[in-house]
Write a protein that holds these residues in place. Structure first.
Motif, PDB file in Angstrom:
ATOM      1  N   ALA A  46     143.115  30.483 -58.798  1.00  0.00           N
ATOM      2  CA  ALA A  46     144.298  30.475 -58.472  1.00  0.00           C
ATOM      3  C   ALA A  46     144.451  29.108 -57.871  1.00  0.00           C
ATOM      4  O   ALA A  46     145.481  28.355 -57.923  1.00  0.00           O
ATOM      5  CB  ALA A  46     144.720  31.503 -57.561  1.00  0.00           C
ATOM      6  N   ILE A  47     143.817  28.890 -56.949  1.00  0.00           N
ATOM      7  CA  ILE A  47     143.806  27.382 -55.938  1.00  0.00           C
ATOM      8  C   ILE A  47     143.566  26.417 -57.108  1.00  0.00           C
ATOM      9  O   ILE A  47     144.046  25.206 -57.088  1.00  0.00           O
ATOM     10  CB  ILE A  47     142.684  27.588 -54.900  1.00  0.00           C
ATOM     11  N   ALA A  48     142.669  26.532 -58.015  1.00  0.00           N
ATOM     12  CA  ALA A  48     142.393  25.308 -58.814  1.00  0.00           C
ATOM     13  C   ALA A  48     143.663  25.079 -59.833  1.00  0.00           C
ATOM     14  O   ALA A  48     143.916  24.015 -59.886  1.00  0.00           O
ATOM     15  CB  ALA A  48     140.973  25.769 -59.796  1.00  0.00           C
ATOM     16  N   ARG A  49     144.220  26.234 -60.366  1.00  0.00           N
ATOM     17  CA  ARG A  49     145.269  26.041 -61.162  1.00  0.00           C
ATOM     18  C   ARG A  49     146.446  25.306 -60.450  1.00  0.00           C
ATOM     19  O   ARG A  49     147.141  24.561 -61.032  1.00  0.00           O
ATOM     20  CB  ARG A  49     145.813  27.436 -61.674  1.00  0.00           C
ATOM     21  N   ALA A  50     146.750  25.838 -59.242  1.00  0.00           N
ATOM     22  CA  ALA A  50     147.953  25.247 -58.451  1.00  0.00           C
ATOM     23  C   ALA A  50     147.607  23.994 -57.911  1.00  0.00           C
ATOM     24  O   ALA A  50     148.763  23.080 -57.775  1.00  0.00           O
ATOM     25  CB  ALA A  50     148.138  26.268 -57.308  1.00  0.00           C
ATOM     26  N   THR A  51     146.436  23.410 -57.618  1.00  0.00           N
ATOM     27  CA  THR A  51     146.292  22.161 -57.083  1.00  0.00           C
ATOM     28  C   THR A  51     145.716  21.074 -58.066  1.00  0.00           C
ATOM     29  O   THR A  51     145.607  19.920 -57.611  1.00  0.00           O
ATOM     30  CB  THR A  51     145.378  22.355 -55.684  1.00  0.00           C
ATOM     31  N   GLY A  52     144.573  21.734 -59.080  1.00  0.00           N
ATOM     32  CA  GLY A  52     144.207  20.520 -59.810  1.00  0.00           C
ATOM     33  C   GLY A  52     142.742  20.200 -59.310  1.00  0.00           C
ATOM     34  O   GLY A  52     141.914  19.526 -59.845  1.00  0.00           O
ATOM     35  N   GLU A  53     142.586  20.715 -58.073  1.00  0.00           N
ATOM     36  CA  GLU A  53     141.104  20.385 -57.446  1.00  0.00           C
ATOM     37  C   GLU A  53     140.221  21.701 -57.942  1.00  0.00           C
ATOM     38  O   GLU A  53     140.500  23.055 -57.807  1.00  0.00           O
ATOM     39  CB  GLU A  53     141.207  20.645 -55.847  1.00  0.00           C
ATOM     40  N   ASP A  54     139.051  21.309 -58.430  1.00  0.00           N
ATOM     41  CA  ASP A  54     137.882  22.158 -59.002  1.00  0.00           C
ATOM     42  C   ASP A  54     137.538  22.913 -57.620  1.00  0.00           C
ATOM     43  O   ASP A  54     136.686  21.975 -56.837  1.00  0.00           O
ATOM     44  CB  ASP A  54     137.014  21.591 -59.831  1.00  0.00           C
ATOM     45  N   ILE A  55     137.466  23.951 -57.428  1.00  0.00           N
ATOM     46  CA  ILE A  55     136.747  24.918 -56.057  1.00  0.00           C
ATOM     47  C   ILE A  55     136.164  25.977 -57.016  1.00  0.00           C
ATOM     48  O   ILE A  55     136.733  26.818 -57.809  1.00  0.00           O
ATOM     49  CB  ILE A  55     138.008  25.191 -55.209  1.00  0.00           C
ATOM     50  N   SER A  56     134.937  26.163 -56.497  1.00  0.00           N
ATOM     51  CA  SER A  56     134.279  27.504 -57.021  1.00  0.00           C
ATOM     52  C   SER A  56     134.446  28.776 -56.322  1.00  0.00           C
ATOM     53  O   SER A  56     134.685  28.627 -55.038  1.00  0.00           O
ATOM     54  CB  SER A  56     132.739  27.091 -57.226  1.00  0.00           C
ATOM     55  N   SER A  57     134.124  29.636 -56.997  1.00  0.00           N
ATOM     56  CA  SER A  57     134.189  31.011 -56.284  1.00  0.00           C
ATOM     57  C   SER A  57     133.049  31.119 -55.155  1.00  0.00           C
ATOM     58  O   SER A  57     133.342  31.783 -54.345  1.00  0.00           O
ATOM     59  CB  SER A  57     134.171  32.092 -57.225  1.00  0.00           C
ATOM     60  N   THR A  58     132.177  30.452 -55.479  1.00  0.00           N
ATOM     61  CA  THR A  58     131.090  30.360 -54.401  1.00  0.00           C
ATOM     62  C   THR A  58     131.455  29.649 -53.201  1.00  0.00           C
ATOM     63  O   THR A  58     131.225  29.993 -52.302  1.00  0.00           O
ATOM     64  CB  THR A  58     129.700  29.612 -55.122  1.00  0.00           C
ATOM     65  N   THR A  59     132.176  28.516 -53.271  1.00  0.00           N
ATOM     66  CA  THR A  59     132.660  27.995 -52.129  1.00  0.00           C
ATOM     67  C   THR A  59     133.648  28.707 -51.424  1.00  0.00           C
ATOM     68  O   THR A  59     133.546  28.722 -50.129  1.00  0.00           O
ATOM     69  CB  THR A  59     133.646  26.504 -52.674  1.00  0.00           C
ATOM     70  N   VAL A  60     134.688  29.366 -52.499  1.00  0.00           N
ATOM     71  CA  VAL A  60     135.432  30.392 -51.614  1.00  0.00           C
ATOM     72  C   VAL A  60     134.732  31.243 -50.841  1.00  0.00           C
ATOM     73  O   VAL A  60     134.938  31.955 -49.642  1.00  0.00           O
ATOM     74  CB  VAL A  60     136.437  30.965 -52.522  1.00  0.00           C
ATOM     75  N   TRP A  61     133.864  32.180 -51.285  1.00  0.00           N
ATOM     76  CA  TRP A  61     132.917  33.059 -50.784  1.00  0.00           C
ATOM     77  C   TRP A  61     132.194  32.509 -49.412  1.00  0.00           C
ATOM     78  O   TRP A  61     132.198  33.247 -48.523  1.00  0.00           O
ATOM     79  CB  TRP A  61     131.906  33.494 -51.669  1.00  0.00           C
ATOM     80  N   LYS A  62     131.718  31.202 -49.521  1.00  0.00           N
ATOM     81  CA  LYS A  62     130.965  30.512 -48.308  1.00  0.00           C
ATOM     82  C   LYS A  62     132.052  30.281 -47.291  1.00  0.00           C
ATOM     83  O   LYS A  62     131.710  30.811 -46.017  1.00  0.00           O
ATOM     84  CB  LYS A  62     130.317  29.202 -48.828  1.00  0.00           C
ATOM     85  N   LEU A  63     133.373  30.086 -47.586  1.00  0.00           N
ATOM     86  CA  LEU A  63     134.273  29.885 -46.545  1.00  0.00           C
ATOM     87  C   LEU A  63     134.599  31.040 -45.976  1.00  0.00           C
ATOM     88  O   LEU A  63     134.762  31.140 -44.628  1.00  0.00           O
ATOM     89  CB  LEU A  63     135.352  29.084 -47.252  1.00  0.00           C
ATOM     90  N   ARG A  64     134.738  32.151 -46.661  1.00  0.00           N
ATOM     91  CA  ARG A  64     135.469  33.323 -46.334  1.00  0.00           C
ATOM     92  C   ARG A  64     134.254  34.082 -45.366  1.00  0.00           C
ATOM     93  O   ARG A  64     134.764  34.881 -44.509  1.00  0.00           O
ATOM     94  CB  ARG A  64     135.733  34.312 -47.553  1.00  0.00           C
ATOM     95  N   THR A  65     133.068  33.838 -45.773  1.00  0.00           N
ATOM     96  CA  THR A  65     132.105  34.493 -44.985  1.00  0.00           C
ATOM     97  C   THR A  65     131.383  33.552 -43.853  1.00  0.00           C
ATOM     98  O   THR A  65     130.476  34.118 -43.146  1.00  0.00           O
ATOM     99  CB  THR A  65     130.843  35.135 -45.732  1.00  0.00           C
ATOM    100  N   GLY A  66     131.823  32.380 -43.823  1.00  0.00           N
ATOM    101  CA  GLY A  66     131.190  31.573 -42.517  1.00  0.00           C
ATOM    102  C   GLY A  66     129.912  31.198 -42.857  1.00  0.00           C
ATOM    103  O   GLY A  66     129.434  30.296 -42.001  1.00  0.00           O
ATOM    104  N   ARG A  67     129.629  31.011 -44.107  1.00  0.00           N
ATOM    105  CA  ARG A  67     128.323  30.344 -44.607  1.00  0.00           C
ATOM    106  C   ARG A  67     128.565  29.018 -44.952  1.00  0.00           C
ATOM    107  O   ARG A  67     127.514  28.107 -44.866  1.00  0.00           O
ATOM    108  CB  ARG A  67     127.886  30.967 -45.700  1.00  0.00           C
ATOM    109  N   GLN A  68     129.743  28.407 -44.752  1.00  0.00           N
ATOM    110  CA  GLN A  68     130.220  27.107 -44.889  1.00  0.00           C
ATOM    111  C   GLN A  68     131.209  26.809 -43.886  1.00  0.00           C
ATOM    112  O   GLN A  68     132.374  27.353 -44.133  1.00  0.00           O
ATOM    113  CB  GLN A  68     130.566  26.611 -46.433  1.00  0.00           C
TER     114      GLN A  68
END
Length: 161
Positions: A46-68
């Motif tokens: 959804a973020i990639a569709r709306a913004t045109g920025e390629d963001i991976s599900s792994t990045t989302v997971w890392k951000l949500r869990t504090g691993r990044q």
């Protein structure tokens, strides 16, 4: 403090971590025109569709869990664009208080518009005497602390809400 779609009462504390801020945005500021995500894959898509920025599900997971906790500027820009928040929202803990308050009010307004929080309850709160409002405030803060403790028993209770 807001009542989320799941019924939890919470807000973004000024000292919130990046993971807590991202999670709060997903739960409270998800754009109405996008279907609610069921997982990190749908969130990233959804973020990639709306913004045109390629963001991976792994990045989302890392951000949500504090691993990044130090993502690239383009990732933060995509999140800020998607959720309609200023890039400063993702600042260091303790720096974004006024922004957090503005977003909390924006989320509360969305909850009223969605019928989750009844507008007549907010009007009644405004009409209360300062003493009665203080009692209601204390009850809400106590309920929020109890709810946080119930949901996260491993975290010590904090003095703020």
């Amino acid at each position: 403090m807001v009542r989320t779609r799941s019924g939890d009462v919470q807000g973004v504390a000024p000292s919130a971590t990046l993971a807590e801020k991202v999670e709060w945005l997903i739960r409270n500021m998800w754009p109405a025109e996008a279907p609610p995500p069921r997982n990190n894959v749908e969130t990233a898509a959804a973020i990639a569709r709306a913004t045109g920025e390629d963001i991976s599900s792994t990045t989302v997971w890392k951000l949500r869990t504090g691993r990044q906790d130090n993502p690239q500027l383009k990732t933060l820009t995509a999140l800020a664009t998607f959720f309609g928040v200023p890039i400063g929202y993702f600042g260091f803990p303790g720096e974004a208080g006024p922004i957090d308050d503005d977003l909390t009010f924006k989320a509360l307004r969305r909850e009223v518009e969605a019928g989750v929080v009844r507008s007549e309850v907010l009007r009644a709160l405004v009409d209360l005497s300062p003493e009665a409002r203080w009692v209601v405030d204390e009850m809400i803060l106590a309920a929020a602390r109890a709810d946080r403790l119930r949901r996260h028993p491993e975290r010590p209770p904090s003095g703020d809400s």
